[in-house]
Design an enzyme around this catalytic site. Sequence first.
Site, PDB file in Angstrom:
ATOM      1  CE  LYS A   9      -2.600  -4.343  10.711  1.00  0.00           C
ATOM      2  NZ  LYS A   9      -3.080  -3.694   9.603  1.00  0.00           N
TER       3      LYS A   9
ATOM      4  CG  HIS B 190      -1.923  -1.028   1.152  1.00  0.00           C
ATOM      5  ND1 HIS B 190      -2.204  -1.757   0.123  1.00  0.00           N
ATOM      6  CD2 HIS B 190      -2.261  -1.858   2.232  1.00  0.00           C
ATOM      7  CE1 HIS B 190      -3.187  -2.832   0.623  1.00  0.00           C
ATOM      8  NE2 HIS B 190      -3.120  -2.788   1.984  1.00  0.00           N
TER       9      HIS B 190
HETATM   10  C1  BG6 Z   1      -5.176  -4.855   4.359  1.00  0.00           C
HETATM   11  C2  BG6 Z   1      -4.230  -5.361   5.386  1.00  0.00           C
HETATM   12  O1  BG6 Z   1      -4.443  -4.894   3.136  1.00  0.00           O
HETATM   13  O2  BG6 Z   1      -5.614  -3.365   4.355  1.00  0.00           O
HETATM   14  C3  BG6 Z   1      -5.099  -4.816   6.763  1.00  0.00           C
HETATM   15  O3  BG6 Z   1      -4.019  -6.568   5.327  1.00  0.00           O
HETATM   16  C4  BG6 Z   1      -5.433  -3.657   6.905  1.00  0.00           C
HETATM   17  O4  BG6 Z   1      -4.050  -5.384   7.868  1.00  0.00           O
HETATM   18  C5  BG6 Z   1      -6.295  -3.179   5.748  1.00  0.00           C
HETATM   19  O5  BG6 Z   1      -6.198  -3.481   7.849  1.00  0.00           O
HETATM   20  C6  BG6 Z   1      -6.520  -1.663   5.724  1.00  0.00           C
HETATM   21  O6  BG6 Z   1      -7.367  -1.324   4.568  1.00  0.00           O
HETATM   22  P1  BG6 Z   1      -8.296   0.100   4.638  1.00  0.00           P
HETATM   23  O7  BG6 Z   1      -8.935   0.006   3.188  1.00  0.00           O
HETATM   24  O8  BG6 Z   1      -9.167  -0.326   5.753  1.00  0.00           O
HETATM   25  O9  BG6 Z   1      -7.243   1.171   4.897  1.00  0.00           O
END
Ligand code: BG6
Length: 490
Positions: free
Chosen positions: A343, A246
């Site tokens: 987190k 990400h």
């Molecule tokens: C996922 C991760 O790819 O993205 C998770 O595995 C994380 O750990 C999630 O919580 C977060 O996604 P978003 O869209 O809620 O920011």
Amino acid sequence: MEPCIFVLFGATGDLSRRKLLPALFRLYCEDMLPRNFAIVGFAIPDKKQPDYQEFVREALTEFVGDNERHTCALNEFIALTSLIPADFSDPEAYKKLADALKETDAARETGGNRLFYLATPPTCVPDVLQNLQAAGLVTDSAHKTPWTRLIAEKPFGIDRDSARRMTALFHNIAKEDQVYRIDHYLGKDAVQDVTVLRFANSLFEPLWNRGYVDHVQVTVAETLGVERRGNYFNSMGETRDMVQSHALQVIALVAMEPPNSFSAAAIRDEKVKVLEAMRPLNSHYAVRGQYGPGKDTEGKPVPGYRSEYAVPPDSTTETYMAARLFIESWRWSGVPFYIRAGKRLPKQRTEVNIQFKGAPLTLFRGSSRKPEPNVLRLRIQPDAEIALTVELKRPGTAHDLLPVELDMLYGDVFKENRMRDAYERLLLDALHGDALLFMREDEIDAAWRVVDPLLAYWRSDPDVPGYPAGTWGPDAADDLIARDGRKWID
Ligand code: BG6
């Protein structure tokens, strides 16, 4: 749109329940799915609700708002779904799948086109791919009927070598343009707007370089802990889970050169150049942490990471990381990109802050404070926003400067438009055969090259600093940026 069958591996899993089925349902309600369409699940039936159509109904009841559900034909959508009860490693089940797909082709005129979605744990992917091939279910084109496209969920490997092995498995049965690797952040509207803001406006691009940008901060803060996913998360850690994919993908969009066109090939060519120009992360400029007991956003006590479901009590997996990254390109040489991701932080916040260099001269000596540098904030979530801080003078004073924000909230400006869930957008693109928002093999490879050395170093050092849940990570993260004379933007 061309007809097809959507084959969902892991059709009773959490991702299918929470995201994929609701996304398909919303697209159905807006008449955006192909007219000739069916969803065939492939999974072990849910223990609590073995009837798959009832399983789908319950998932949609739980994860789609009442208003949306009542406005359209829930039953019609559910009638499109079915399940092959299956173990991913059982070749017999794939024969049943082949028969079911043939029957569905005949009944719904889906023309042999298949979109296979692998919503499975990564360990099951080799079995699924080998068996799909053995059952003769994969054709050799992404676009020519009967086409086959394969959607792969993240994580794509756990390091560069395993990602390469995974790529080889996909390439054994399909061509690269048939493989759609998901990073759901790329499906978020505000992430797509990074490129639109940059390349549909002439204002920013002249300033978008080392001449004017002091540094860039990328924050991916979550308030949630690891919930019931301890098993998965513990083998990954925050760097693999949130940064390798990400955060680096978002940075690639922020930092890439203007593409020649907005085609998948052109955009991905530019992104990969940035990823390849990133200097691998260095343990001297990286910090990790693991949350201990603390408070959630409502002030209620929450357990530490080591007491979470399925997490070993002596785990050294990081739930927080911060790092400084450099991109060795003409445009970005010497400009630090600071990343922090964690987190159980106090706020959910995903944003990019681009801090420009300060004004060259202090003209306003009468002010009680020095002007702050301009910051352009691209907030991706929770409330998508674009804001630019500028210095103005307090009205009624001669030179009393203060920073104010020119601020655009998506929710205010685009009232008429629903912000789609990222999965809706990505599924739609895959159905159309548009790979622009999916990651190509070379992007994945380059991204692992950036994080692998740091992960290897951390593996050799089991000493992970703690931070109380509900705080902004370990103190060392503040020191990391303070060493460069900067601070995290809040
Ligand atoms: C996922 C991760 O790819 O993205 C998770 O595995 C994380 O750990 C999630 O919580 C977060 O996604 P978003 O869209 O809620 O920011």
